[in-house]
Design a protein around this motif. Structure first.
Motif, PDB file in Angstrom:
ATOM      1  N   SER A 384       0.838  -1.199   0.000  1.00 34.85           N
ATOM      2  CA  SER A 384       0.000   0.000   0.000  1.00 34.85           C
ATOM      3  C   SER A 384       0.869   1.244   0.000  1.00 34.85           C
ATOM      4  N   ILE A 385       0.274   2.350  -0.422  1.00 38.23           N
ATOM      5  CA  ILE A 385       0.919   3.660  -0.348  1.00 38.23           C
ATOM      6  C   ILE A 385      -0.016   4.599   0.400  1.00 38.23           C
ATOM      7  N   THR A 386       0.561   5.510   1.162  1.00 42.83           N
ATOM      8  CA  THR A 386      -0.238   6.393   2.014  1.00 42.83           C
ATOM      9  C   THR A 386       0.289   7.817   1.943  1.00 42.83           C
ATOM     10  N   THR A 387      -0.608   8.767   1.823  1.00 40.79           N
ATOM     11  CA  THR A 387      -0.296  10.186   1.966  1.00 40.79           C
ATOM     12  C   THR A 387      -1.020  10.678   3.211  1.00 40.79           C
ATOM     13  N   SER A 388      -0.297  11.346   4.097  1.00 42.53           N
ATOM     14  CA  SER A 388      -0.901  11.774   5.364  1.00 42.53           C
ATOM     15  C   SER A 388      -0.797  13.282   5.545  1.00 42.53           C
ATOM     16  N   ILE A 389      -1.793  13.839   6.233  1.00 38.69           N
ATOM     17  CA  ILE A 389      -1.764  15.229   6.682  1.00 38.69           C
ATOM     18  C   ILE A 389      -1.484  15.192   8.183  1.00 38.69           C
ATOM     19  N   ASN A 390      -0.449  15.923   8.608  1.00 41.45           N
ATOM     20  CA  ASN A 390       0.015  15.841   9.991  1.00 41.45           C
ATOM     21  C   ASN A 390       0.154  17.226  10.609  1.00 41.45           C
ATOM     22  N   GLU A 391       0.084  17.268  11.946  1.00 44.87           N
ATOM     23  CA  GLU A 391       0.312  18.511  12.682  1.00 44.87           C
ATOM     24  C   GLU A 391       1.504  18.336  13.607  1.00 44.87           C
ATOM     25  N   LEU A 392       2.455  19.273  13.534  1.00 50.52           N
ATOM     26  CA  LEU A 392       3.626  19.214  14.405  1.00 50.52           C
ATOM     27  C   LEU A 392       3.222  19.373  15.862  1.00 50.52           C
ATOM     28  N   ASP A 393       3.861  18.575  16.715  1.00 48.73           N
ATOM     29  CA  ASP A 393       3.611  18.649  18.157  1.00 48.73           C
ATOM     30  C   ASP A 393       4.398  19.791  18.786  1.00 48.73           C
ATOM     31  N   GLY A 394       4.026  20.118  20.006  1.00 49.12           N
ATOM     32  CA  GLY A 394       4.837  21.046  20.794  1.00 49.12           C
ATOM     33  C   GLY A 394       4.404  22.495  20.670  1.00 49.12           C
ATOM     34  N   PHE A 419      14.709  23.033  12.815  1.00 48.99           N
ATOM     35  CA  PHE A 419      14.144  21.963  11.987  1.00 48.99           C
ATOM     36  C   PHE A 419      14.778  21.947  10.592  1.00 48.99           C
ATOM     37  N   TYR A 420      14.736  20.745  10.015  1.00 51.34           N
ATOM     38  CA  TYR A 420      15.109  20.576   8.606  1.00 51.34           C
ATOM     39  C   TYR A 420      13.866  20.161   7.834  1.00 51.34           C
ATOM     40  N   TYR A 435      12.392  16.984   9.983  1.00 51.17           N
ATOM     41  CA  TYR A 435      13.279  16.467  11.027  1.00 51.17           C
ATOM     42  C   TYR A 435      13.605  17.612  11.993  1.00 51.17           C
ATOM     43  N   GLU A 436      13.887  17.258  13.247  1.00 49.57           N
ATOM     44  CA  GLU A 436      14.237  18.279  14.237  1.00 49.57           C
ATOM     45  C   GLU A 436      15.672  18.080  14.721  1.00 49.57           C
ATOM     46  N   PHE A 437      16.445  19.178  14.695  1.00 54.15           N
ATOM     47  CA  PHE A 437      17.815  19.125  15.195  1.00 54.15           C
ATOM     48  C   PHE A 437      17.831  19.065  16.724  1.00 54.15           C
ATOM     49  N   LYS A 438      18.889  18.487  17.243  1.00 57.90           N
ATOM     50  CA  LYS A 438      19.017  18.362  18.705  1.00 57.90           C
ATOM     51  C   LYS A 438      19.221  19.717  19.354  1.00 57.90           C
ATOM     52  N   ASN A 439      19.969  20.598  18.695  1.00 56.39           N
ATOM     53  CA  ASN A 439      20.186  21.931  19.250  1.00 56.39           C
ATOM     54  C   ASN A 439      20.573  22.901  18.139  1.00 56.39           C
ATOM     55  N   LYS A 470      16.420  14.044  14.514  1.00 51.75           N
ATOM     56  CA  LYS A 470      15.423  12.982  14.645  1.00 51.75           C
ATOM     57  C   LYS A 470      14.164  13.379  13.897  1.00 51.75           C
ATOM     58  N   LEU A 471      13.316  12.397  13.666  1.00 52.01           N
ATOM     59  CA  LEU A 471      12.018  12.687  13.073  1.00 52.01           C
ATOM     60  C   LEU A 471      11.223  13.577  14.014  1.00 52.01           C
ATOM     61  N   ALA A 472      10.672  14.656  13.472  1.00 53.08           N
ATOM     62  CA  ALA A 472       9.892  15.574  14.295  1.00 53.08           C
ATOM     63  C   ALA A 472       8.638  14.879  14.812  1.00 53.08           C
ATOM     64  N   GLU A 473       8.256  15.179  16.039  1.00 57.97           N
ATOM     65  CA  GLU A 473       7.053  14.597  16.618  1.00 57.97           C
ATOM     66  C   GLU A 473       5.813  15.272  16.040  1.00 57.97           C
ATOM     67  N   TYR A 474       4.791  14.455  15.777  1.00 55.77           N
ATOM     68  CA  TYR A 474       3.596  14.992  15.133  1.00 55.77           C
ATOM     69  C   TYR A 474       2.389  14.118  15.432  1.00 55.77           C
ATOM     70  N   ASN A 475       1.217  14.656  15.156  1.00 54.60           N
ATOM     71  CA  ASN A 475      -0.047  13.922  15.205  1.00 54.60           C
ATOM     72  C   ASN A 475      -0.607  13.829  13.796  1.00 54.60           C
ATOM     73  N   THR A 476      -1.078  12.649  13.420  1.00 56.40           N
ATOM     74  CA  THR A 476      -1.684  12.464  12.107  1.00 56.40           C
ATOM     75  C   THR A 476      -3.153  12.867  12.162  1.00 56.40           C
ATOM     76  N   ILE A 477      -3.547  13.721  11.230  1.00 56.83           N
ATOM     77  CA  ILE A 477      -4.923  14.216  11.181  1.00 56.83           C
ATOM     78  C   ILE A 477      -5.765  13.392  10.212  1.00 56.83           C
ATOM     79  N   ALA A 478      -5.213  13.091   9.042  1.00 57.69           N
ATOM     80  CA  ALA A 478      -5.958  12.325   8.042  1.00 57.69           C
ATOM     81  C   ALA A 478      -4.984  11.617   7.126  1.00 57.69           C
ATOM     82  N   ILE A 479      -5.399  10.470   6.596  1.00 57.18           N
ATOM     83  CA  ILE A 479      -4.548   9.748   5.655  1.00 57.18           C
ATOM     84  C   ILE A 479      -5.364   9.267   4.467  1.00 57.18           C
TER      85      ILE A 479
END
Length: 522
Positions: A384-394, A419-420, A435-439, A470-479
């Motif tokens: 399967s293939i998936t496209t998702s809409i996500n919201e960044l956490d924090g 962020f990158y 992605y999110e940089f450590k500092n 690291k991969l930025a933290e997020y919540n998935t809204i729709a896929i």
């Protein structure tokens, strides 16, 4: 206790059954090995030209398929152009691949360009790419493979060069100047790949402009206009041409689909199909496709996309774990992903596939699943293939500040976080959009070392290995999820089944024989 005598018929039957099962198993095993080592290709044939070769006095296409009645002495190519390398002639016939084109005189036949061929009387279109027409069921595949491997029966041909005959015309057919596609005319009718373009004016026919990912324009390969009508390939679309029309194809990551947008009324066409008019006007969420497998269209009534493989959508509500709806659909459906979360929210695309309204940050991402159960290309086949809409956490309510660019994306600051944003996408080895940089220091070093000689993916992956990004933290809204059709080869499974049945039958026979001996002793 007296032993019950064994039927004189049952014993030979059990032996015959065991012999039959093991014989089938051996035959299928040999067939499996031979099919891996011999796929129908003749290894020691003589190359002639292009796709044709000679072996033991016969002419073959692609080293596999015999040409009927081909005359070796007069066999020749029709031209030295690459687009004609599937066309050949001899003193008797004109061949489209290994199929004879009826009614063509090989002494007079010439290539007209764009895969059209004529002897001045009959005219044909012969496509330069093959199509697969394999409608066999599994047992036919096995039986035909046995015939091919053991009894020298010709290999079943499932791929063909499609061809069609054009109407006879008193006016010679010719290509239309400045059109780069498979179009031809006799100045009465216009043909695309051998099919009539209804009511098309050959004198004014041209390509519709196509918008590229960077916003520039070029000529479309699939949409055409004569200044009045609009066509997808040879299909007449139900709209009148205007100068604002443009085509685009943002789905280059997995499935290339062609779209046409009419800014006059906000209507969108996917190839020759229109999105539902009651939901117009539509706007394309983003023209970028690095981390998207589907083009998403916004309407006040929702978010829509064309589900090419279309087995189902998964739509997530507020609670990703408890509000999961799976909807089954047929293939090739225009689907509603969910409510338009962008509507009247003042989102701006600050970077490809990244959107912010000063309060929330949304982004588009894509991923795959494979038949082995692992994501990515770790094994198995694409499931399967998936496209998702996500919201960044924090806490990201501050202003996004762009610090600079590296050749694969951009580096950003939001408050005390860095962020990158990737722009290369799945095809370049980047699994995610953000992605999110450590500092701060690591973000600045990455920007300063962008010319280190490492490829973009090597640079980011090295930071991942060192736990600096690291991969930025997020919540998935729709896929939007499309299942693909998995092909599982029948031979290994059938062979394994027969082996298991054979072993089971032999264990049963031996156990019965042992029990019989014990009964005789008693």
């Amino acid at each position: 206790m007296k032993e019950k005598p064994t039927s004189p018929i049952k014993k030979p039957i059990s032996y015959a059954l065991a012999i039959f099962i093991w014989s089938i198993a051996i035959v299928l095993f040999i067939l499996l090995i031979k099919s891996f080592n011999n796929n129908g290709v003749i290894a020691d044939d003589k190359e002639l030209f292009d796709n044709f070769s000679q072996y033991e006095g016969e002419i073959y296409l692609s080293h596999q398929y015999k040409l009927p009645d081909a005359d070796i002495a007069t066999f020749r190519a029709i031209s030295d152009k690459r687009e004609d390398n599937h066309i050949a002639l001899d003193k008797n016939h004109v061949y489209c691949g290994n199929q004879i084109l009826p009614d063509l005189d090989p002494q007079k036949t010439v290539a007209l360009g764009n895969n059209y061929y004529s002897d001045g009387n009959a005219t044909y279109y012969c496509q330069s790419n093959t199509i697969d027409e394999d409608n066999r069921v599994w047992w036919q595949v096995i039986w035909e493979e046995i015939q091919f491997q053991f009894f020298d029966v010709p290999k079943t041909q499932t791929e063909f060069y499609p061809f069609s005959k054009l109407s006879k015309s008193n006016t010679p057919y010719h290509a239309i100047p400045n059109l780069h596609n498979t179009i031809i005319t006799d100045e009465h009718f216009v043909y695309y790949q051998g099919n009539v373009m209804k009511d098309a004016n050959w004198q004014t026919l041209t390509e519709v402009k196509e918008q590229t990912e960077d916003g520039s324009h070029r000529q479309s390969y699939f949409y055409f206009t004569d200044g009045e009508h609009v066509y997808y390939k040879n299909q007449l679309l139900p709209l009148k041409y205007n100068e604002q029309l443009y085509s685009f194809n943002p789905n280059t990551t997995r499935f290339r689909k062609e779209y046409l947008f009419n800014p006059m009324n906000g209507m969108v066409y996917m190839e020759d199909r229109a999105l539902e008019q009651q939901n117009a006007p539509y706007t394309l969420l983003s023209r970028y496709a690095g981390h998207a497998y589907h083009a998403l269209f916004l309407s006040k009534n929702g978010i829509y996309f064309y589900n090419a493989r279309g087995e189902h959508i998964e739509s997530l509500g507020d609670n990703i774990f408890t509000n999961l709806a799976v909807l089954e659909h047929n293939e090739n459906q225009i689907e509603r992903l969910g409510d338009n979360i962008f509507y009247n929210q003042n989102y701006t695309e600050i970077a490809p596939l990244v959107f912010s309204n000063g309060t929330k940050t949304l982004f588009i991402d894509a991923y795959e699943t494979w038949s082995s159960g692992s994501a990515r290309r770790g094994g198995g086949r694409l499931a399967s293939i998936t496209t998702s809409i996500n919201e960044l956490d924090g806490d990201l309510k501050g202003e996004w500040i762009k610090l600079g660019e590296i050749n694969s994306g951009t580096i950003w600051q939001n408050g005390e976080r860095y962020f990158y944003f990737d722009e290369y996408g799945e095809s370049q080895g980047f699994r995610h959009t953000i992605y999110e940089f450590k500092n701060k220091q690591i973000a600045e070093n990455t920007l300063h070392n962008k010319d280190s000689g490492l490829s973009p993916s090597q640079l980011i992956h090295r930071l991942e290995d060192n736990d600096e990004i690291k991969l930025a933290e997020y919540n998935t809204i729709a896929i939007a999820k499309a299942k693909t059709v998995l092909y599982r080869p029948i031979f290994p499974y059938l062979f394994a089944l027969i082996i298991v049945c054979g072993i089971a039958a032999n264990f049963y026979r031996l156990r019965k024989k042992k029990k019989s001996k014990e009964q005789r002793k008693n």
